[in-house]
Scaffold this active site. Structure first.
Site, PDB file in Angstrom:
ATOM      1  N   GLU A 235       0.617  11.842  -9.906  1.00 50.75           N
ATOM      2  CA  GLU A 235      -0.565  11.250 -10.538  1.00 50.75           C
ATOM      3  C   GLU A 235      -1.774  11.442  -9.629  1.00 50.75           C
ATOM      4  O   GLU A 235      -1.623  11.481  -8.414  1.00 50.75           O
ATOM      5  CB  GLU A 235      -0.350   9.733 -10.727  1.00 50.75           C
ATOM      6  CG  GLU A 235       0.886   9.397 -11.523  1.00 50.75           C
ATOM      7  CD  GLU A 235       1.127   7.885 -11.642  1.00 50.75           C
ATOM      8  OE1 GLU A 235       0.294   7.096 -11.135  1.00 50.75           O
ATOM      9  OE2 GLU A 235       2.133   7.518 -12.266  1.00 50.75           O
TER      10      GLU A 235
ATOM     11  N   SER B 256       0.857  -1.186   0.000  1.00 55.15           N
ATOM     12  CA  SER B 256       0.000   0.000   0.000  1.00 55.15           C
ATOM     13  C   SER B 256       0.893   1.236   0.000  1.00 55.15           C
ATOM     14  O   SER B 256       2.108   1.124  -0.152  1.00 55.15           O
ATOM     15  CB  SER B 256      -0.960  -0.036   1.177  1.00 55.15           C
ATOM     16  OG  SER B 256      -0.231   0.066   2.356  1.00 55.15           O
ATOM     17  N   LEU B 257       0.305   2.388   0.147  1.00 50.21           N
ATOM     18  CA  LEU B 257       1.082   3.621   0.030  1.00 50.21           C
ATOM     19  C   LEU B 257       1.158   4.319   1.374  1.00 50.21           C
ATOM     20  O   LEU B 257       0.185   4.354   2.115  1.00 50.21           O
ATOM     21  CB  LEU B 257       0.382   4.562  -0.949  1.00 50.21           C
ATOM     22  CG  LEU B 257       0.573   4.313  -2.433  1.00 50.21           C
ATOM     23  CD1 LEU B 257      -0.351   5.207  -3.234  1.00 50.21           C
ATOM     24  CD2 LEU B 257       2.021   4.593  -2.816  1.00 50.21           C
TER      25      LEU B 257
ATOM     26  N   CYS C 154     -26.349  -5.882  29.440  1.00 50.38           N
ATOM     27  CA  CYS C 154     -26.524  -6.893  30.488  1.00 50.38           C
ATOM     28  C   CYS C 154     -26.616  -6.310  31.903  1.00 50.38           C
ATOM     29  O   CYS C 154     -26.850  -7.049  32.861  1.00 50.38           O
ATOM     30  CB  CYS C 154     -25.384  -7.908  30.426  1.00 50.38           C
ATOM     31  SG  CYS C 154     -23.789  -7.208  30.840  1.00 50.38           S
TER      32      CYS C 154
ATOM     33  N   CYS D 225     -23.789  -1.742  31.941  1.00 47.00           N
ATOM     34  CA  CYS D 225     -23.826  -2.155  30.532  1.00 47.00           C
ATOM     35  C   CYS D 225     -25.265  -2.068  30.010  1.00 47.00           C
ATOM     36  O   CYS D 225     -26.175  -2.640  30.615  1.00 47.00           O
ATOM     37  CB  CYS D 225     -23.310  -3.581  30.394  1.00 47.00           C
ATOM     38  SG  CYS D 225     -23.500  -4.222  28.712  1.00 47.00           S
TER      39      CYS D 225
ATOM     40  N   LYS E 272      -4.651  10.209  -7.349  1.00 46.29           N
ATOM     41  CA  LYS E 272      -4.843   8.950  -6.619  1.00 46.29           C
ATOM     42  C   LYS E 272      -6.305   8.550  -6.805  1.00 46.29           C
ATOM     43  O   LYS E 272      -7.211   9.153  -6.234  1.00 46.29           O
ATOM     44  CB  LYS E 272      -4.498   9.131  -5.143  1.00 46.29           C
ATOM     45  CG  LYS E 272      -4.594   7.839  -4.360  1.00 46.29           C
ATOM     46  CD  LYS E 272      -4.017   8.013  -2.977  1.00 46.29           C
ATOM     47  CE  LYS E 272      -4.043   6.728  -2.182  1.00 46.29           C
ATOM     48  NZ  LYS E 272      -5.364   6.106  -2.088  1.00 46.29           N
TER      49      LYS E 272
ATOM     50  N   LYS F  97      -2.863  13.142   0.436  1.00 42.50           N
ATOM     51  CA  LYS F  97      -4.310  13.012   0.327  1.00 42.50           C
ATOM     52  C   LYS F  97      -5.009  14.361   0.421  1.00 42.50           C
ATOM     53  O   LYS F  97      -4.443  15.328   0.929  1.00 42.50           O
ATOM     54  CB  LYS F  97      -4.815  12.109   1.460  1.00 42.50           C
ATOM     55  CG  LYS F  97      -4.105  10.763   1.524  1.00 42.50           C
ATOM     56  CD  LYS F  97      -4.970   9.661   1.058  1.00 42.50           C
ATOM     57  CE  LYS F  97      -5.665   9.032   2.226  1.00 42.50           C
ATOM     58  NZ  LYS F  97      -6.387   7.842   1.913  1.00 42.50           N
TER      59      LYS F  97
HETATM   60  S1  IVH Z   1       0.914   3.464  -6.950  1.00 42.01           S
HETATM   61  C1  IVH Z   1       3.117   0.562  -4.145  1.00 42.01           C
HETATM   62  N1  IVH Z   1      -0.626   5.132  -8.183  1.00 42.01           N
HETATM   63  O1  IVH Z   1      -4.027   3.658  -3.884  1.00 42.01           O
HETATM   64  C2  IVH Z   1       2.654   1.716  -4.900  1.00 42.01           C
HETATM   65  N2  IVH Z   1      -1.597   3.777  -6.508  1.00 42.01           N
HETATM   66  O2  IVH Z   1      -3.661   3.720  -0.963  1.00 42.01           O
HETATM   67  C3  IVH Z   1       1.705   1.282  -5.904  1.00 42.01           C
HETATM   68  N3  IVH Z   1      -3.985   4.103  -6.194  1.00 42.01           N
HETATM   69  O3  IVH Z   1      -3.976   0.264  -3.415  1.00 42.01           O
HETATM   70  C4  IVH Z   1       0.540   2.141  -5.956  1.00 42.01           C
HETATM   71  N4  IVH Z   1      -4.227   5.651  -7.724  1.00 42.01           N
HETATM   72  O4  IVH Z   1      -4.548   0.923  -5.761  1.00 42.01           O
HETATM   73  C5  IVH Z   1      -0.557   4.190  -7.234  1.00 42.01           C
HETATM   74  N5  IVH Z   1      -1.879   6.646  -9.395  1.00 42.01           N
HETATM   75  C6  IVH Z   1      -1.804   5.705  -8.453  1.00 42.01           C
HETATM   76  C7  IVH Z   1      -2.929   5.300  -7.715  1.00 42.01           C
HETATM   77  C8  IVH Z   1      -2.777   4.315  -6.739  1.00 42.01           C
HETATM   78  C9  IVH Z   1      -4.836   4.924  -6.815  1.00 42.01           C
HETATM   79  C10 IVH Z   1      -4.372   3.163  -5.135  1.00 42.01           C
HETATM   80  C11 IVH Z   1      -3.686   1.836  -5.208  1.00 42.01           C
HETATM   81  C12 IVH Z   1      -3.382   1.461  -3.789  1.00 42.01           C
HETATM   82  C13 IVH Z   1      -3.943   2.585  -3.016  1.00 42.01           C
HETATM   83  C14 IVH Z   1      -3.030   2.880  -1.857  1.00 42.01           C
END
Ligand code: IVH
Length: 702
Positions: free
Chosen positions: A116, A86-87, A415, A412, A118, A318
């Site tokens: 990019e 994940s990120l 209970c 509670c 997200k 985010k």
């Molecule tokens: S890169 C390990 N690029 O965000 C890095 N992820 O919160 C690979 N996501 O599960 C991910 N847009 O599915 C990447 N332009 C983007 C994205 C992206 C959406 C999603 C991805 C991941 C999630 C993580």
């Protein structure tokens, strides 16, 4: 041109396939159609007619084959080509700045990123072998996910075959992508669902994920899904040197790439992109929840590496979550399965980014006091990370009389036991004797990742406890249909089904049993590690803290939580009794009798249900899959077998009848008669498909 053109039908079919593929690409990927929809349909119909009169001309990647697969009984679990991490993410600037500093420190000042959007959809792996889409797997736990290939094939922007004109197609290409549903399509889908009295989806992400997880590909086909591809997980040969080159390569292979990706070289440029995208967020046709910053240089990524959760070369910046103001009507203390009593806010329903919200989690009594939130207040709510809504703050209303401060009850609500504060939290110590906890534990034991007992959801668990049918978790296994039919909402069939599902769950995987016990901190991953480590429940149960810590993922705190929980006399008693009913099966070891075999079950069996047969086969190390391929070792054909039998015959896969299955289960492959002695099952090749879609209620696709 017609069938009688030079080269005959085969050549014409090839031409039509090529033309349709090209025009689909122009339409769905490039958004630049060159022919009318009518002309496209005409070509499509011609190919379809040609394939109908010459079935031997159908290829798996023909544009006519996007929907054609039969409904599945269950999704196959498939390991990813490379783990899908994940990120690392934050909505604050500081962590972003620290990310940039780390990159500069590791790689020098001359740094290049790609930024990019997200995308807020469902994460997926696409695998192309020799240019053909061979599988699509949901992210799952990052290591393995569910095989949803047939469903992904129905997404028109996913090429079934990569374009090879501008760039050589690698033998293997595993990609990471996001499946999305556009907001307009999502709203139209919800309107259709509501019209049919069906529950709408909460947001486009859930709609995309839910549509991908339909067992019947025809339903997925009727859902307007789209996809963007953004990363190469694995490639045979040399990967493109940069992210920019990667995106370019993906485009050349005919894959849909988001058009808003661009280079950036500094935090300023990243912030500018973030600002621009956020300002335009509401005008975008799809939902995004931030931007992703990635190192452009692929070789440099290896240098900075990754943690067990996320790569160090990327960061998600985010957007702040969406907020709205509403009135808080009532605060209710809710008792969860672990005894934690959580104050829940009931609010006047409000729309938050397309979702109607009426309840929010207030976490604990200190949080309520700190925010000074009282019944009747005006409050600001947000959907953070778009999961559970939160009450952010109250809004001053000068001159308005307020209610008394809210206090956690001393007893509670379920209970009546005196509640105990632990730090900011409040607990009911009554464990299984508290109806709310009992119902929660029953529900958890039956949940999808535990014993997976169909029909034992929250409502049923509550009903069983409320009507005093179950006063003790193990009594679940003594339920009788006659008792159930007395309860509201049960008929003879549903009562029988539930009792049967409970009986079938008595033989379960060890990891599922461990997870189902609801041990604090033990989720599905840890449960799997424990099962693989100890191989028997008793070995796990008698392990001390120190031994537990030798298991991957268990630290001292978790070890202590586990041993303390299991040592509680009430828990111990329940576990003892459950062990009398449940036979947990250890995970397969290399030496297991059926290890390495891939088996497909079709048609009805006499001595057991298909799902029981599946569990028994898996218990001995076999892999039970839902579709027949050349890799399939045996197809077990029972009464009224479906098209899987035909496919086995076509592919020359060995077919077993029920006796063969029983022989396999008792003595492994050596106990089977030689293939030519196996009596051929006498099912007509065109027997109706016996397997019903497990999601039968969804059978009319919308
Ligand atoms: S890169 C390990 N690029 O965000 C890095 N992820 O919160 C690979 N996501 O599960 C991910 N847009 O599915 C990447 N332009 C983007 C994205 C992206 C959406 C999603 C991805 C991941 C999630 C993580």
């Amino acid at each position: 041109m017609s069938e009688s053109s030079p080269g005959g039908p085969e050549r014409r079919a090839r031409e039509l396939r090529r033309a349709l593929r090209h025009h689909s690409y122009l339409y769905y990927v490039r958004n630049q159609p060159e022919i009318s929809d009518e002309r496209f349909d005409e070509l499509f119909r011609e190919l379809k007619a040609l394939e109908e009169s010459h079935p031997e001309l159908v290829t798996p990647d023909s544009p006519t084959q996007r929907v054609g697969a039969e409904p599945l009984d269950a999704f196959e679990t498939i390991e990813h080509t490379a783990s899908m991490l994940s990120l690392d993410s934050s909505a604050d600037v500081e962590p972003l700045e620290r990310f940039d500093e780390r990159m500069r420190k590791a790689l020098g000042e001359d740094i290049a990123y790609v930024v990019e959007p997200k995308l807020d959809g469902a994460s997926i792996e696409l695998v192309y072998e020799d240019g053909r889409l061979s599988r699509a797997v949901t992210r799952g736990d990052g290591v393995r996910g569910e095989g949803v290939t047939e469903n992904v094939r129905t997404i028109h922007s996913v090429p079934l075959r990569l374009r090879g004109a501008d760039r050589e197609v690698p033998a293997l290409l595993a990609l990471r992508a996001e499946v999305i549903m556009r907001v307009g399509d999502f709203e139209a889908l919800n309107a259709r669902l509501l019209e049919r009295d069906r529950a709408p989806f909460a947001n486009p992400r859930n709609a995309a994920a839910g549509s991908l997880r339909q067992l019947d590909p025809r339903i997925t086909a009727a859902r307007p899904l789209d996809i963007y591809v953004f990363d190469i997980l694995a490639i045979d040969g040399r990967p493109p040197p940069t992210q920019r080159a990667t995106l370019e390569a993906l485009r050349e292979w005919g894959l849909p790439v988001n058009e808003r990706c661009r280079p950036a070289a500094s935090v300023e440029e990243i912030l500018a992109f973030h600002g621009e995208i956020e300002a335009g967020r509401d005008d975008l046709e799809y939902e995004i929840d931030g931007i992703v910053i990635k190192l452009d240089d692929i070789a440099a990524r290896d240098e900075v590496g990754e943690t067990s959760h996320h790569p160090r070369w990327a960061f998600a910046f985010k957007f702040p979550p969406r907020k709205e103001v509403t009135r808080l009507l009532h605060i209710f203390p809710s008792v969860g399965r672990t005894g934690v009593v959580t104050p829940i806010a009931f609010m006047r329903p409000v729309e938050l980014g397309g979702v109607t919200v009426s309840r929010a989690n207030l976490h604990n009594r200190e949080e309520v006091a700190r925010k000074d939130i009282r019944e009747g207040d005006r409050v600001r709510v947000q959907r953070a990370g778009d999961v559970i809504p939160q009450v952010l703050e109250r809004i001053e209303e000068p001159g308005r009389e307020r209610a008394e401060p809210w206090v956690m009850p001393g007893e509670c609500p379920s209970c009546g036991t005196a509640l105990e504060p632990r730090g900011p939290y409040t607990f009911c110590p009554n464990l299984f004797a508290c109806p709310a906890q009992l119902a929660g534990r029953i529900q958890h034991l039956g949940s999808r990742h535990a014993l997976d007992i169909e029909g034992l959801g929250e409502e049923t668990a509550n009903l069983l406890v409320r009507r005093n049918v179950i006063a003790h978790v193990p009594e679940l296994f003594e339920l009788e249909p006659a008792t159930l039919v007395e309860l509201e909402g049960f008929a003879e069939k549903s009562a029988n089904n539930l009792v049967e599902a409970i009986a079938a769950a008595r033989r379960t995987e060890l990891a599922r049993f461990i997870y189902g016990l609801g041990i604090p901190e033990v989720g599905t991953t840890v449960a799997r590690e424990i099962a693989a480590h100890f191989l028997s429940f008793e070995a796990f149960r008698s392990a001390d803290d120190e031994t537990l810590q030798t298991v991957d993922g268990i630290g001292p705190r978790m070890a202590e939580q586990i041993t303390t929980f299991l040592a509680r006399p009430e828990v111990s008693a329940v576990v003892d009794e459950l062990r009398g009913f449940i036979e947990p099966v250890p995970p397969p070891r290399a030496g297991d009798a059926l290890a390495g075999l891939r088996i497909v079950l079709t048609g009805g069996l006499e001595s057991m249900s298909r799902s029981e047969a599946g569990k028994k086969l898996e218990a001995q190390g076999a892999k039970v899959t839902s579709s027949v391929s050349k890799q399939t070792s045996y197809v077990v054909a029972g009464e009224n077998p479906g098209r899987k039998l035909e496919r086995a015959q076509t592919l020359g896969v060995e077919i077993l009848d029920e006796a063969g299955l029983l022989a396999l289960l008792s003595g492994g492959p050596d106990a089977l008669p030689a293939p030519d002695e196996t009596p051929a099952p006498d099912a007509a090749a065109d027997a109706p498909e016996a397997e019903a879609s497990a999601d039968a209620s969804e059978s009319d696709a919308i």
